[in-house]
Design an enzyme around this catalytic site. Sequence first.
Site, PDB file in Angstrom:
ATOM      1  N   CYS A   1     -27.998  39.780  62.155  1.00  0.00           N
ATOM      2  CA  CYS A   1     -26.582  39.063  62.128  1.00  0.00           C
ATOM      3  C   CYS A   1     -25.426  39.940  61.742  1.00  0.00           C
ATOM      4  O   CYS A   1     -24.288  39.593  61.568  1.00  0.00           O
ATOM      5  CB  CYS A   1     -26.960  37.833  60.962  1.00  0.00           C
TER       6      CYS A   1
ATOM      7  N   ASP B   1     -24.794  40.987  58.722  1.00  0.00           N
ATOM      8  CA  ASP B   1     -24.279  40.851  57.294  1.00  0.00           C
ATOM      9  C   ASP B   1     -24.880  42.188  56.341  1.00  0.00           C
ATOM     10  O   ASP B   1     -25.547  42.545  56.488  1.00  0.00           O
ATOM     11  CB  ASP B   1     -24.979  39.306  56.593  1.00  0.00           C
TER      12      ASP B   1
ATOM     13  N   CYS C   1     -23.183  35.244  55.368  1.00  0.00           N
ATOM     14  CA  CYS C   1     -23.214  33.941  55.203  1.00  0.00           C
ATOM     15  C   CYS C   1     -23.250  33.266  54.097  1.00  0.00           C
ATOM     16  O   CYS C   1     -23.483  33.740  53.022  1.00  0.00           O
ATOM     17  CB  CYS C   1     -24.240  33.544  55.991  1.00  0.00           C
TER      18      CYS C   1
ATOM     19  N   CYS D   1     -32.015  35.265  54.809  1.00  0.00           N
ATOM     20  CA  CYS D   1     -31.095  35.578  54.019  1.00  0.00           C
ATOM     21  C   CYS D   1     -31.318  35.891  52.620  1.00  0.00           C
ATOM     22  O   CYS D   1     -30.874  36.749  51.917  1.00  0.00           O
ATOM     23  CB  CYS D   1     -29.852  34.360  53.805  1.00  0.00           C
TER      24      CYS D   1
HETATM   25 FE1  FES Z   1     -26.958  36.869  57.970  1.00  0.00          FE
HETATM   26 FE2  FES Z   1     -27.690  34.715  56.506  1.00  0.00          FE
HETATM   27  S1  FES Z   1     -26.958  34.872  58.401  1.00  0.00           S
HETATM   28  S2  FES Z   1     -27.889  37.023  56.033  1.00  0.00           S
END
Ligand code: FES
Length: 123
Positions: A34, A36, A59, A103
Amino acid sequence: MDYSEKVMDHFANPRNCRKIEDADGVGTVGNPTCGDLMTIYIKVDDDKITDISFQTFGCGAAIATSSMITEIAVGKTIEEALNITRNDVADELDGLPPIKMHCSNLAADGLKAAIEDYQKKNQ
Ligand code: FES
């Protein structure tokens, strides 16, 4: 998607969301899927985590898990903190939707990375 009240609370009012300028350990981890990113900062005194904070570009679940892990880890010894699992973080938040469980990995891995950084600097 159903989020618990605790997740919503930690997302809306994140605890310890700041940088510790003179941190004893810093760990940054990312989720390649993702994109992140999470950085965890720790202060350590007498083998105990006396202060911990985070900065997360990610997120809502990543922000909530970062916030929660700072609350779980503060006051713990290094050994106790290393034993905090991804599931501990999710459990303390009263669960995460299955699609969001990854996550919580970021938070547990970020804490471990900060501790490893601390240990490297203090060998
Ligand atoms: Fe990337 Fe939650 S969607 S850490």
